[in-house]
Design an enzyme around this catalytic site. Structure first.
Site, PDB file in Angstrom:
ATOM      1  N   SER A 126       0.844  -1.183   0.000  1.00  0.00           N
ATOM      2  CA  SER A 126       0.000   0.000   0.000  1.00  0.00           C
ATOM      3  C   SER A 126       0.880   1.234   0.000  1.00  0.00           C
ATOM      4  CB  SER A 126      -0.886  -0.018   1.240  1.00  0.00           C
ATOM      5  OG  SER A 126      -0.958   1.266   1.797  1.00  0.00           O
ATOM      6  N   LYS A 127       0.427   2.230  -0.747  1.00  0.00           N
ATOM      7  CA  LYS A 127       1.293   3.403  -0.886  1.00  0.00           C
ATOM      8  C   LYS A 127       1.402   4.187   0.413  1.00  0.00           C
ATOM      9  CE  LYS A 127      -2.020   6.361  -3.305  1.00  0.00           C
ATOM     10  NZ  LYS A 127      -2.728   5.929  -4.470  1.00  0.00           N
ATOM     11  N   ARG A 128       0.564   3.841   1.376  1.00  0.00           N
ATOM     12  CA  ARG A 128       0.707   4.503   2.665  1.00  0.00           C
ATOM     13  C   ARG A 128       2.004   4.084   3.348  1.00  0.00           C
ATOM     14  NH1 ARG A 128      -3.381   2.423   5.217  1.00  0.00           N
ATOM     15  NH2 ARG A 128      -4.541   1.972   3.335  1.00  0.00           N
TER      16      ARG A 128
END
Ligand code: GLU
Length: 474
Positions: free
Chosen positions: A244-246
């Site tokens: 996830s880009k988080r």
């Protein structure tokens, strides 16, 4: 043996995700290993979500990783008429049928399934309509979708990573192949295009495994040769969750911007699922082409380990030619954005800096994070360093030393070091006390490569100017 032809088939609804890049790489390596063809098909049939800038960005990222298509790129939206034609062919041969349910009716069925806690499956009501009723509905202009008629039995295939795989057809819904607005769906478009492009191996992520029996059933209904199927393991992050880009960047381009080398990222992504025989971790593209085989691709999900990527990248930086690194540094967006103006420095100077820093860089961007001072005079000086080293009794000694440096002729690291040590001994202080201050004043930091090597590269004028500024400000 027939020619090996593979394709990477991204939907241009986003940038090239690193997971997609890994799929492209496995296709590419397999094609190169087998002297086959690697093709690119842009699956742009969804007009709302597909953007041509995104197609271009995907192609750019693939080129950056060193992969280009061996034949002209196929844009799936141009084949829509052909997809429709095949859907009608399936209808004609009795392998598909008109389905007249409205979306509201289907929603009702879906809700009912939910209430009964069973998976939703289309109830085949339209399949049971009499021929006359169907004719009547068509004559009335009643909207319809076309559904594939899933036969009884099981669908079995040999996946080159998962081995023998079987699905019960009773678990497969009579899926829609053409929507009521006349547009064909992914499930049929992919089969038609893969057939027309003579694809021999379909290599894609695990998330497509459940689509495979549906696609195989269509090949069989159409009497077409079935390709081989290969499903690649999922990529998870270090917490074993979906990437996830988080947590980490997921766009290939972002890794480029962060100072990763394309060959290093390629190498790292290949190891997400593929293990060379000797478990080697730094393996060149040429070598990977030679050794690539699905026999060494793992079924289990792979973990995207940033530490490993950083290590592999640092190895590539260490082994890169200095001229190549100069070129990359000059082209770096990050370094430019942070005010490093390479036009102000000679290639000789940049190469000396890179040679000295090479061992310490995980990414090219570290050149700024760890060595900006080579290109910009420090404006601030590490506060803790000031408190620790800029102490009353040393101040006059350092000033005096700086005056001597101004007149020092033999600007070589060894001579400079001897000079400082001799000076310190004379003043009966520890050499380290001066060394810390020399580093702090010239770099603004408390850590750097050997300071005498640093100031030799920086040169006399630049070093003395920095010390002067430091003394002015402190
Ligand atoms: N366009 C599909 C995707 O991006 C790929 C389809 C396939 O490889 O069969 O997931």
């Amino acid at each position: 043996m027939n020619e090996i032809r593979v394709r990477f088939a991204p939907s241009p609804t986003g940038f090239l995700h690193v997971g997609g890049a890994r799929t492209a790489i496995f296709n590419w390596l397999f094609a190169k290993n087998k002297n086959g063809k690697f093709l690119l098909r842009i699956e742009d049939t969804d007009p709302e979500r597909s953007k041509s800038e995104l197609s271009e960005q995907i192609i750019r990222s693939m080129n950056w990783l060193g992969m280009t298509a061996d034949e002209p790129i196929v844009y799936q939206a141009l084949n829509i008429e052909r997809h429709k034609q095949v859907a009608l062919e399936l209808l004609g041969s009795g392998n598909a049928y008109y389905a007249f349910e409205t979306s509201e009716e289907l929603e009702e069925q879906r809700k009912l399934a939910q209430r009964n806690k069973v998976p939703f499956k289309y109830n085949r009501a339209s399949l049971n309509l009499s021929e006359e009723t169907v004719k009547e509905f068509l004559a009335e202009g009643k909207p319809y979708a076309i559904r594939f008629k899933v036969p009884e039995g099981v669908t079995e295939f040999n996946d080159l990573v998962h081995g023998n795989t079987t699905f019960k057809n009773s678990d497969i819904d009579d899926f829609v192949i053409m929507r009521s607005d006349g547009s064909p769906v992914y499930m049929i478009a992919v089969v038609v295009d893969d057939h027309d492009m003579k694809i021999s191996h379909i290599i894609r992520g695990d998330d497509h495994l459940s689509n495979t029996p549906k696609q195989i059933l269509m090949y069989r209904a159409l009497g077409w040769d079935e390709p081989e199927f290969v499903h690649l393991p999922m990529i998870l992050d270090e917490e074993k969750k979906k990437l996830s880009k988080r947590r980490n960047p997921v766009s290939t381009e972002e890794y480029k911007d962060k100072g990763y080398l394309s060959d290093a990222l390629f190498n790292f992504l290949t190891l997400l699922g593929f293990a060379p025989e000797n478990n080697a971790e730094v393996v060149s593209k040429e070598e990977l082409i030679k050794i690539f085989t699905f026999e060494r691709v793992n079924k289990k999900s792979a973990v995207f380990d940033m530490k490993k990527l950083n290590w592999i990248n640092s190895e590539y930086i260490r082994n890169s030619d200095t001229d190549e690194l100069i070129g990359l540094a000059k082209g770096s967006k990050y370094l430019a954005e942070n005010g490093i103006d390479f036009t102000k420095f000679s290639d000789l100077y940049i190469s000396l800096v890179i040679l000295l820093m090479k061992e310490r860089l995980n990414t090219l961007n570290d050149l700024y994070d760890f060595g900006a001072y080579f290109f910009k005079d420090p404006e601030n000086f590490d506060e803790k360093g000031i408190i620790k080293y800029w102490i009353t009794e040393i101040k006059p000694v350092f000033r005096e030393f700086s005056e001597e440096l101004e007149n020092f002729e033999n600007w070589k690291s060894q001579e400079l070091e001897e000079k400082l040590r001799f000076f310190a001994e004379n003043r009966q202080i520890k050499a380290a006390q001066l060394i810390h201050l020399l580093r702090l004043s010239v770099t603004g930091k408390t850590v750097s490569p050997g300071i005498f090597e640093v100031i030799e590269i920086m040169g006399k004028d630049s070093t003395n100017r920095r010390i002067y500024n430091f003394l002015q400000k402190n």
